[in-house]
Design a protein around this motif. Structure first.
Motif, short mmCIF file in Angstrom:
data_model
loop_
_atom_site.label_atom_id
_atom_site.label_comp_id
_atom_site.label_asym_id
_atom_site.label_seq_id
_atom_site.Cartn_x
_atom_site.Cartn_y
_atom_site.Cartn_z
N LEU A 14 0.81 -1.21 0.00
CA LEU A 14 0.00 0.00 0.00
C LEU A 14 0.84 1.27 0.00
O LEU A 14 0.39 2.32 -0.45
CB LEU A 14 -0.92 0.02 1.23
CG LEU A 14 -2.02 -1.04 1.26
CD1 LEU A 14 -2.75 -0.97 2.59
CD2 LEU A 14 -3.00 -0.85 0.11
N LEU A 192 -9.81 -3.19 5.56
CA LEU A 192 -9.17 -2.02 6.14
C LEU A 192 -7.75 -2.37 6.60
O LEU A 192 -6.85 -1.52 6.55
CB LEU A 192 -10.01 -1.51 7.31
CG LEU A 192 -9.68 -0.13 7.90
CD1 LEU A 192 -9.77 0.95 6.84
CD2 LEU A 192 -10.61 0.17 9.07
N LYS A 193 -7.54 -3.60 7.02
CA LYS A 193 -6.21 -4.03 7.45
C LYS A 193 -5.29 -4.38 6.29
O LYS A 193 -4.11 -4.66 6.49
CB LYS A 193 -6.33 -5.23 8.40
CG LYS A 193 -6.92 -4.90 9.75
CD LYS A 193 -6.89 -6.10 10.69
CE LYS A 193 -7.41 -5.74 12.08
NZ LYS A 193 -7.25 -6.84 13.05
N GLY A 194 -5.82 -4.40 5.08
CA GLY A 194 -4.96 -4.62 3.92
C GLY A 194 -5.27 -5.82 3.08
O GLY A 194 -4.58 -6.09 2.09
N ARG A 227 -14.08 -0.52 4.21
CA ARG A 227 -13.61 -1.13 2.98
C ARG A 227 -13.60 -0.12 1.83
O ARG A 227 -12.74 -0.18 0.95
CB ARG A 227 -14.43 -2.38 2.64
CG ARG A 227 -15.79 -2.15 2.02
CD ARG A 227 -16.45 -3.47 1.63
NE ARG A 227 -17.45 -3.31 0.58
CZ ARG A 227 -18.06 -4.32 -0.05
NH1 ARG A 227 -17.76 -5.57 0.30
NH2 ARG A 227 -18.93 -4.10 -1.00
N ALA A 230 -10.38 1.96 2.29
CA ALA A 230 -9.19 1.17 1.97
C ALA A 230 -9.03 0.99 0.47
O ALA A 230 -7.92 1.09 -0.07
CB ALA A 230 -9.27 -0.19 2.67
N VAL A 279 -3.68 1.94 7.07
CA VAL A 279 -4.50 3.12 6.75
C VAL A 279 -4.33 4.21 7.80
O VAL A 279 -4.64 4.03 8.97
CB VAL A 279 -5.98 2.73 6.61
CG1 VAL A 279 -6.85 3.96 6.50
CG2 VAL A 279 -6.16 1.82 5.40
#
Length: 421
Positions: A14, A192-194, A227, A230, A279
């Motif tokens: 990211l 959200l965590k990737g 989501r 992200a 994020v």
């Protein structure tokens, strides 16, 4: 150790996108969208006459010609006939196209052949509007745009849009409006965590809404702000539009109008500051658009439903402002919960504090959670740009909130999160 390694890999993937986004944070001009694009958030009720009738009126009113494409549906005959029935009830002429791998006796290959059938192309060319039903949105990608190659049917829909036609989609049919869409991302916190992989959580969309807007559906009901944010960051989007159930966004040029039972959330990253890693972004501008509200994407300006405007703006900046919301609260432990972000925004503009805090984390992490101790803080603030109206006594709907500020940052949670007293 394994979870930290996986998280580091996600963060590395990211980081490049985040730095790029930071370097291009100057507010761009918005490229107007051709035709009329109407993503609907799903679960549109048959008695939502305002919205259903609006679709037909946008396509020319009584006698308007629609084609219904039920490619995504697991029961395309029933789903397609229901959509056609609702349009016919309001004066449209409707053709249901047999382009669906789940149609009895059909499969993926036969559906792809139908997407190249000259008869289906001719029906679209004769129409004023196209209606994409709900279901599994990956079927639209697999049938109409396999490997990114547009089928003749998809090309015909794009031609219809270019000449000013109406492109409508509900649920899965709304997801396909972006160039990039969610394919299968049911856990907003993991996204959200990737956890955001091409071909798994995300997929090519059909792109009717242009290159600058990312669209998500069932939005408030299913708590999907995590989501959406992200995906915007990972894919370089500056504008996100999350549409709730039984509601539509009518997009014409650069204008977005909300029609329906609830509303939509608009996320604007054009002035945001983004930090590499999990994020971490500040100065997100966030607006909740209610039924009848408009938003000009080119100028980042909102206009409220006229009857609501006549009732008066909330005066939270003035001395002596008395909030009307009962049981004021300052924190939302599950900001990704059902309607939580909407309730937090209402509290922000008609509560007794100039900020509200929400948290996103899991008490019982999933097996594939890359970092069980990773959580996120959502800090909402009302600042000099924030404006709001409430609707009690007008239409029974919700607050309109324009240009609140949102900062999201990663936080470390203690594990286990709870234990016996």
């Amino acid at each position: 150790m394994k979870s930290l390694t996986i998280l580091a890999l996600f963060a590395a993937n990211l980081t490049t996108t985040f730095v790029h986004a930071e370097q291009t944070s100057t507010k761009p001009s918005f490229q107007p969208i051709p035709g009329i694009v109407v993503p609907m958030g799903g679960a549109v009720r048959g008695d939502n006459d305002e919205l259903r009738q609006r679709l037909v009126d946008l396509a020319g009113g009584k006698g308007a010609k629609f084609v219904v494409i039920p490619t995504s549906s697991g029961n395309p005959i029933a789903t397609g006939e229901n959509a056609a029935h609702e349009l016919r009830r309001r004066g449209a002429q409707v053709e249901l196209l047999k382009i669906a791998p789940q149609w009895p006796g059909e499969n993926l290959e036969s559906a792809r052949r139908a997407a190249a059938d000259p008869d289906n192309v001719a029906k679209i060319r004769a129409a004023n509007g196209v209606y994409f039903t709900g279901g599994a949105q990956e079927r639209y990608a697999d049938v109409l745009n396999p490997n990114g190659v547009a089928s003749p049917v998809l090309q015909a829909v794009r031609e219809l849009q270019a000449r000013g036609g109406v492109v409508v989609g509900t649920s899965a049919g709304a997801a396909i409006m972006s160039n990039v869409m969610f394919r299968d991302a049911l856990n907003p916190l993991l996204v959200l965590k990737g956890l955001l992989r091409d071909g798994k959580e995300v997929e090519r969309g059909l792109g009717f809404a242009g290159e600058e807007i990312f669209i998500d559906q069932h939005f408030l009901k299913r708590g999907r702000i995590g989501r959406l944010l992200a995906a915007m960051l990972a894919k370089g989007y500056k504008i996100g539009l999350g549409i709730d159930e039984n509601t539509a966004a009518v997009i014409r040029g650069s204008d977005v109008e909300i029609v329906g039972a609830t509303g939509a959330l608009l996320i604007d990253l054009r002035d945001a500051t983004i930090t590499p890693g999990p994020v971490n972004v500040s100065n997100i501008r966030i607006s909740y658009l209610d039924n009848g509200d408009h938003y000009d994407l080119a100028n980042a300006q909102a206009s409220v439903f006229p009857a609501k405007r006549g009732k008066g703006e909330l005066k939270f900046r003035q001395p002596g402002f008395v909030p009307e919301l009962e049981n004021p609260r300052r924190d939302f432990p599950d900001i990704l919960g059902e309607n939580a972000i909407q309730r937090a925004l209402s509290q922000l503009v008609d509560g007794n504090l100039d900020h509200v805090i929400g948290f996103a984390f899991s008490l019982l992490p999933a097996k594939d959670d890359p970092a069980p101790d990773l959580g996120f803080e959502f800090l909402l603030r009302r600042d000099e740009r924030t404006r709001a109206w409430e609707s009690t006594g007008i239409d029974g709907k919700d607050y309109s909130v324009f240009d609140a500020r949102l900062d999201v940052r990663p936080i470390r949670m203690n594990t286990p999160h709870y234990k016996s007293w």
